[in-house]
Write an enzyme that holds these catalytic residues in place. Sequence first.
Site, PDB file in Angstrom:
ATOM      1  N   SER A 263     -10.052 -16.294   6.752  1.00 40.27           N
ATOM      2  CA  SER A 263      -9.698 -15.130   5.938  1.00 40.27           C
ATOM      3  C   SER A 263      -8.592 -14.317   6.600  1.00 40.27           C
ATOM      4  CB  SER A 263     -10.932 -14.244   5.761  1.00 40.27           C
ATOM      5  OG  SER A 263     -11.174 -13.551   6.969  1.00 40.27           O
ATOM      6  N   LYS A 264      -8.055 -13.403   5.820  1.00 42.65           N
ATOM      7  CA  LYS A 264      -7.001 -12.523   6.306  1.00 42.65           C
ATOM      8  C   LYS A 264      -7.476 -11.758   7.542  1.00 42.65           C
ATOM      9  CE  LYS A 264      -5.630  -8.417   4.338  1.00 42.65           C
ATOM     10  NZ  LYS A 264      -5.300  -7.684   5.555  1.00 42.65           N
ATOM     11  N   ARG A 265      -8.745 -11.350   7.481  1.00 45.41           N
ATOM     12  CA  ARG A 265      -9.294 -10.594   8.608  1.00 45.41           C
ATOM     13  C   ARG A 265      -9.274 -11.394   9.914  1.00 45.41           C
ATOM     14  NH1 ARG A 265     -12.208  -8.561   4.737  1.00 45.41           N
ATOM     15  NH2 ARG A 265     -13.736 -10.232   4.826  1.00 45.41           N
ATOM     16  N   GLU A 286      -0.376  -1.709   2.939  1.00 42.75           N
ATOM     17  CA  GLU A 286      -0.732  -2.474   4.143  1.00 42.75           C
ATOM     18  C   GLU A 286       0.101  -3.762   4.207  1.00 42.75           C
ATOM     19  OE1 GLU A 286      -4.484  -4.908   6.022  1.00 42.75           O
ATOM     20  OE2 GLU A 286      -4.635  -4.116   3.996  1.00 42.75           O
TER      21      GLU A 286
END
Length: 509
Positions: A263-265, A286
């Site tokens: 994921s992006k996280r 963001e």
Amino acid sequence: MSNREIRVRFAPSPTGPLHIGGVRTALYNYLFAKKQGGKFILRIEDTDQTRFVAGAEDYIIEAFRWCGIQFDEGVTKGGDFGPYKQSERKAIYRQYAEQLITSGQAYYAFDTAEELTALRKKYEAGKKTFTYNAAERKQLKNSLVLSEAETQKLLETNTPFVVRFKMPEDRIVRMDDLIRGEVTVHSNVLDDKVLFKSDGMPTYHLANIVDDHLMKISHVIRGEEWLPSLPLHILLYEAFGWEAPQFAHLPLLLKPDGKGKLSKRDGDRMGFPVFPLQWTDPKTGETSRGYREDGYFPDAFINMLALLGWNPGDEREIFSLEEMAEAFSIDRVGKSGSRFDPEKAKWFNHQYMLKTDNKELAGLFLPFIEKEGVMADIGYVEKVVGLVKERAHFVHELWEQSDFFFRAPASYDAKAVKKRWKQDSYNQMSALKVLLAGIDNFSSENTEAIVKKWMEENEYGMGVVLNAFRLLIVGALKGPHLFDIIALIGREETLRRLETGLHELGRKE
Ligand code: GLU
């Protein structure tokens, strides 16, 4: 399966930046088509107006342009089966929804969102889940329950409705997946999915099937997250009486530790991009980093992605797009998820640095040199690059590895001075300066041979001399072969640096 022309498509919904998993899906489609002389199509699936994100479609197009993945037909290219954007095909879908209603395989449902929410809540209170399915549809507000006249009246008075698929009861749905083999599902666990919405737009399911059919798609190669939709899709093809394409559901890209979807996280947390290009969210402002902006070569990025889930069956790792297409086969796509390895991504970029011609690399490096306020000759930069590219993963790392080729040290690394500037160093470097001043042929081989002989004759420790020498030339204990460095900066600059260094470091007490 009939002998269809090979036609595949990538069908993103422009709801944000394209995840690298999506780029990989597109890549496998591209390779699959290229290998078999088929066509690769880009279709934009933008029927869900609530999820529209400004700039996302342009982002997707730009990402493929950067990667070098080309489409044969699609939003950017046109073609015989257009338009290729679902919002521009709006007029097409309704008749197909109506066709299924006429044949008794779909129905109008007039239940309002509020009514359905109330039902869901009621079920939840009783620890049950509400599903709009064969058991429930009989007591809801739809054209299966209402009389024809009632339904007509509601339609004529413009009562909002959706069209739902009438999921067949007691059926075993058999599906053949090119990667997973046979998958079966019992139709009783499936619900009556909405095909057409009250806003006059089809849902993903209807538009996707209709378009794949009309665009004569032969193979649907897409992410595993769409596998749960497959039984419905198969049943829709059946309901329309159309030949279904063949399906291949690609396994997920996993986090570096293998636990769950990348994921992006994960990227933010571990410092690597999960998007091909940088993306700034238009709502939050963001910014997420991209492979392009991080300094990846597009070919290296694509090569890395191709091998996350597919293997050529041998040990080869470096492939051009053409070579990949030549070697590609869907049989060699694994069933299980592929772990993303940020270090391996860098390794690929490094391999492409090594492969890139020094002249081209020099051209890419020049702006970074200029940013440091240095004017350099491109021929000189080319030679520098040849000496240091081995030591960098990215073009922007070249400066750190080569600054001393462009300017004399402004300071000397304190730790190195402490360790390597010895009591004998001052005298040895003074003598070395005299020695070098007398050498006319300043080639790396020649100076090395002469300096080594001189060290031997004087019984000087090689490490002691060469470390001190490097310190004065480079300012630190880094860089390629020392004699290559001085050959490139030349005799006068070498002597100047020795002079300055001797003055700066002085005698060690
Ligand atoms: N629009 C879907 C997506 O965003 C396409 C899925 C498919 O390929 O069928 O991924």
